[in-house]
Design an enzyme around this catalytic site. Structure first.
Site, PDB file in Angstrom:
ATOM      1  N   SER A  50      -3.365   2.834   5.131  1.00  0.00           N
ATOM      2  CA  SER A  50      -3.444   4.080   5.881  1.00  0.00           C
ATOM      3  C   SER A  50      -4.034   5.227   5.080  1.00  0.00           C
ATOM      4  O   SER A  50      -4.614   6.154   5.657  1.00  0.00           O
ATOM      5  CB  SER A  50      -2.046   4.475   6.371  1.00  0.00           C
ATOM      6  OG  SER A  50      -1.134   4.551   5.296  1.00  0.00           O
ATOM      7  N   HIS A 262       1.429  11.482   4.460  1.00  0.00           N
ATOM      8  CA  HIS A 262       0.051  11.044   4.253  1.00  0.00           C
ATOM      9  C   HIS A 262      -0.826  12.260   3.973  1.00  0.00           C
ATOM     10  O   HIS A 262      -0.486  13.376   4.376  1.00  0.00           O
ATOM     11  CB  HIS A 262      -0.492  10.325   5.495  1.00  0.00           C
ATOM     12  CG  HIS A 262       0.042   8.945   5.685  1.00  0.00           C
ATOM     13  ND1 HIS A 262       1.268   8.696   6.256  1.00  0.00           N
ATOM     14  CD2 HIS A 262      -0.489   7.737   5.395  1.00  0.00           C
ATOM     15  CE1 HIS A 262       1.478   7.387   6.296  1.00  0.00           C
ATOM     16  NE2 HIS A 262       0.425   6.784   5.778  1.00  0.00           N
TER      17      HIS A 262
END
Length: 281
Positions: A50, A262
């Site tokens: 990711s 993230h």
């Protein structure tokens, strides 16, 4: 630091208390100019998890489905800066080293000129460590147990998995320049004000684990003659809890939980992209 699986983020959503936002360059390079042999290699392929897909940066390609590939991730940004080369983005949310090898690598064209790879975090069950360490009602003992488990996986399993993957990439695209990236620190060890994500001790342990992971990835890349891009210095001062307006890592995202922890679009553009470009120059 590490891509979070959907099941772990769902668990976070069920916790009695939600996490508050908490605080996350130059590239170190070692490698080769490309493996010789055969016709001239060309084109760029992105592999990984990711962090390579750009989860957290928004602007997702609907065709990528649950892989959540973003046009604001460092691979897409680099491809846009080099428009003359073909570009294939295979990175996918949640991918482990074995999944990159089984699901992404078969799609890598043999004549590829440049390959980037970000992977390793999901191999450490790091999402479970986030649940165990970064919610308010957990204990130091539970957090230590989860991080000890991640460290054991890193020492016992990840070196062999990275070795197999990098060797497989070399066989699949023998003319490619391969660049492997590390991961930034997720959490600031020097928060700007109150930081409710974890404790000082837990944030320090997360940073040490990230350092050990990046050192391992760098060694494995060098052993295979590949290049390494270290994003830690670029993200320094921009981790979760670095303060409003300074954070390039998302904290807990309530709308799209899978985006939590993230790099943001700014983190991809100002954190990852410069070190990748420098390492490939």
């Amino acid at each position: 630091m590490i891509a979070m699986r959907r099941r772990a983020l769902t668990a976070l959503a069920a916790l009695p208390l939600l996490l508050a936002a908490a605080a996350p360059a130059a590239a170190a390079t070692a490698g080769r100019a490309g493996r010789a042999g055969g016709p001239a290699a060309a084109g760029y392929v992105a592999l990984g998890d990711s962090y390579a897909a750009g989860v957290g940066a928004g602007a997702y390609d609907p065709a990528s489905g649950d892989c959540h590939r973003s046009t604001r991730g460092y691979p897409a940004l680099r491809a846009a800066a080099h428009p003359g080369a073909a570009f294939l983005d295979l990175a996918c949310y949640g991918a482990t080293t074995d999944q990159v090898r089984s699901d992404q690598l078969p799609l890598l064209p043999a004549g590829t000129g440049t390959v980037t790879l970000t992977v390793g975090g999901n191999d450490l069950d790091f999402s479970d460590a986030v649940v165990a360490c970064l919610q308010p009602l957990t204990t130091e003992s539970r957090c230590d147990q989860a991080l000890d488990h991640s460290a054991q996986l890193m020492n016992d399993q990840l070196p062999g998995r990275l070795d197999q993957l990098l060797a497989a990439i070399a066989r699949a695209a023998p003319g490619a320049t391969v660049l492997v990236t590390g991961y930034p620190h997720l959490l600031s060890e020097h928060p700007a004000g109150a930081c409710w994500t974890g404790t000082d001790q837990r944030r320090a342990r997360f940073a040490r684990l990230a350092d050990q992971l990046d050192e391992l990835i760098g060694r494995q890349a060098a052993a295979h003659g590949d290049r390494f891009a270290d994003p830690r210095a670029a993200f320094a001062g921009h981790e979760v809890c670095a303060g409003a307006g300074h954070e390039w890592i998302a904290g807990l995202e309530l709308v799209n939980l899978w985006e939590s922890f993230h790099p943001t679009a700014e983190g991809q553009q100002r954190g990852y992209l410069p070190v990748v470009e420098q390492a490939l120059s």
